[in-house]
Write a protein that holds these residues in place. Structure first.
Motif, short mmCIF file in Angstrom:
data_model
loop_
_atom_site.label_atom_id
_atom_site.label_comp_id
_atom_site.label_asym_id
_atom_site.label_seq_id
_atom_site.Cartn_x
_atom_site.Cartn_y
_atom_site.Cartn_z
N UNK A 70 15.04 16.07 -17.52
CA UNK A 70 14.27 16.24 -16.29
C UNK A 70 13.28 15.09 -16.09
N UNK A 71 12.68 14.64 -17.18
CA UNK A 71 11.72 13.55 -17.05
C UNK A 71 12.39 12.30 -16.52
N UNK A 72 13.53 11.96 -17.11
CA UNK A 72 14.27 10.77 -16.65
C UNK A 72 14.83 11.01 -15.26
N UNK A 73 15.39 12.21 -15.04
CA UNK A 73 16.00 12.52 -13.75
C UNK A 73 15.01 12.45 -12.60
N UNK A 74 13.80 12.94 -12.81
CA UNK A 74 12.80 12.93 -11.74
C UNK A 74 12.37 11.50 -11.41
N UNK A 75 12.52 10.59 -12.34
CA UNK A 75 12.17 9.20 -12.06
C UNK A 75 13.14 8.52 -11.11
N UNK A 76 14.42 8.93 -11.15
CA UNK A 76 15.44 8.23 -10.35
C UNK A 76 15.18 8.30 -8.84
N UNK A 77 14.94 9.49 -8.23
CA UNK A 77 14.66 9.50 -6.79
C UNK A 77 13.36 8.78 -6.43
N UNK A 78 12.40 8.78 -7.35
CA UNK A 78 11.16 8.06 -7.08
C UNK A 78 11.42 6.56 -6.90
N UNK A 79 12.27 6.01 -7.78
CA UNK A 79 12.63 4.60 -7.66
C UNK A 79 13.33 4.32 -6.33
N UNK A 80 14.25 5.24 -5.94
CA UNK A 80 14.98 5.06 -4.69
C UNK A 80 14.04 5.10 -3.49
N UNK A 81 13.02 5.98 -3.56
CA UNK A 81 12.06 6.07 -2.45
C UNK A 81 11.32 4.75 -2.29
N UNK A 82 10.91 4.14 -3.41
CA UNK A 82 10.21 2.85 -3.34
C UNK A 82 11.11 1.79 -2.73
N UNK A 83 12.40 1.76 -3.14
CA UNK A 83 13.34 0.78 -2.58
C UNK A 83 13.49 0.98 -1.07
N UNK A 91 0.82 -1.21 0.00
CA UNK A 91 0.00 0.00 0.00
C UNK A 91 0.85 1.25 0.00
N UNK A 92 1.85 1.30 0.91
CA UNK A 92 2.73 2.48 1.00
C UNK A 92 3.53 2.66 -0.28
N UNK A 93 3.99 1.54 -0.84
CA UNK A 93 4.82 1.62 -2.05
C UNK A 93 4.01 2.19 -3.21
N UNK A 94 2.76 1.71 -3.35
CA UNK A 94 1.93 2.20 -4.46
C UNK A 94 1.67 3.70 -4.30
N UNK A 95 1.44 4.14 -3.04
CA UNK A 95 1.16 5.57 -2.84
C UNK A 95 2.36 6.42 -3.27
N UNK A 96 3.56 6.02 -2.79
CA UNK A 96 4.76 6.79 -3.15
C UNK A 96 5.01 6.71 -4.66
N UNK A 97 4.77 5.53 -5.23
CA UNK A 97 4.97 5.37 -6.67
C UNK A 97 4.10 6.36 -7.45
N UNK A 98 2.82 6.46 -7.05
CA UNK A 98 1.91 7.35 -7.78
C UNK A 98 2.28 8.82 -7.60
N UNK A 99 2.68 9.21 -6.35
CA UNK A 99 3.10 10.60 -6.13
C UNK A 99 4.32 10.90 -6.99
N UNK A 100 5.30 9.99 -6.96
CA UNK A 100 6.52 10.19 -7.73
C UNK A 100 6.25 10.28 -9.22
N UNK A 101 5.36 9.42 -9.72
CA UNK A 101 5.05 9.44 -11.15
C UNK A 101 4.34 10.72 -11.55
#
Lengths: 235, 83
Positions: free
Chosen positions: A102-115, A46-56
């Protein structure tokens, strides 16, 4: 159809086609990391999906800027001569290539947050905050491109081959120049987020260092913007 | 568009070249500096007590990575104002 309108429509395709690349890859990266983490820690799904959606959602901004410019280029009433057409092509290059980094760059911290949430689900809030700060800074590259693109669209250039080339040069400078800093800012934010995920006690120090590192990374983009503005207004 | 002199053509292409030089020249330093700062953050996470040393080294490393970006800027400004 007159030449300026033709260029405007061509530039709209250039802006949105190229502008979709970065954000799509970045969002895919976040989703990839989210799914990987979930397979190890199904309890935190649940938490992972929430952060994933915010990050995306934040990663999407770069593509939305491209969409806005593309719509302006498609539906505006074009009045102008031969040279005016080239300002639209330059605007398309500026925002199209400018959003890739920027599009690719903004994805990188989002992935790290999920991990990070997969390892320690109680760190979700700290990781989300740092992810959002890192993503916001990596969007600056696109915002510079957007600014230059809008200036170019509204510009009333004088005629001549010199002005045509200076306008196209301005679009190339900020368009290509924004790719590197956008990705670089994302790498900084990703590593900071990974470190916070391991030990959230260091968050203050890490966020500070992240912001210093991102500010220095951004300098080359500022050079590009200065060169663009010189090419637009001084020449 | 008739009547373009050779001098005008040189000036025009120099300006286009200035844009391309700065644009592509900024890609490498941007990614490189990001790497330096990223790894510095990673190390800080492991050894927060060495913050001063790590931040100092990060800034030196980024300054050196920046040089090629500055070369691009210098070349772009020469192409704009001197050629």
């Amino acid at each position: 159809m007159e030449f300026a309108k033709l260029c405007s429509i061509f530039a709209a395709g250039l802006a949105m086609g190229l502008g979709a690349i970065g954000s799509a890859v970045g969002e895919g990266f976040i989703a990839m990391k989210a799914v990987q983490t979930m397979s190890r820690q199904p309890g935190s799904a649940g938490k992972i999906v929430r952060v994933m959606l915010i990050g995306q959602a934040v990663t999407e901004t770069a593509a939305i800027f491209a969409l806005v410019v593309s719509l302006i280029l498609m539906f505006q009433d074009v009045t102008g001569d031969f040279v005016k057409g080239f300002t639209f092509i330059a605007a398309g290059i500026a925002i199209g290539f400018g959003t890739i980094g920027s599009g690719f760059g903004a994805g990188l911290p989002g992935g790290a947050a999920c991990e990070g949430i997969g390892k320690q689900p109680e760190n979700a809030d700290v990781l989300t905050i740092n992810m959002l700060i890192g993503q916001a800074v990596s969007q600056t590259a696109t915002i510079f491109s957007l600014t230059i693109a809008l200036i170019l669209i509204m510009l009333e250039p004088r005629s001549g081959i010199v002005k045509i080339c200076s306008i196209l040069g301005a679009g190339c400078a900020i368009g290509f120049g924004a790719i590197g800093p956008g990705i670089g800012d994302g790498i900084v934010a990703r590593n900071a987020n990974l470190a916070i995920g391991k030990d959230p006690a260091n968050m203050g120090l890490l966020t500070r260092t992240m912001l210093i590192g991102q500010a220095v990374t951004e300098t080359t983009d500022i050079y590009s913007m200065v060169v663009s503005l010189i090419l637009i207004f001084v020449i | 568009m008739e009547g373009i002199t050779g001098q005008e053509l040189i000036k025009a292409l120099a300006l286009l070249a200035a844009g391309i030089a700065m644009g592509f020249g900024a890609i490498g330093p941007g990614i490189g500096e990001g790497f330096a700062a990223g790894k510095a953050c990673e190390s800080l996470g492991k050894r927060p007590d060495e913050a001063n040393l790590i931040t100092r080294t990060m800034l030196i490393g980024q300054a050196v990575s920046e040089t090629t970006g500055i070369y691009s800027l210098v070349v772009a400004l020469i192409l704009i104002f001197v050629v």
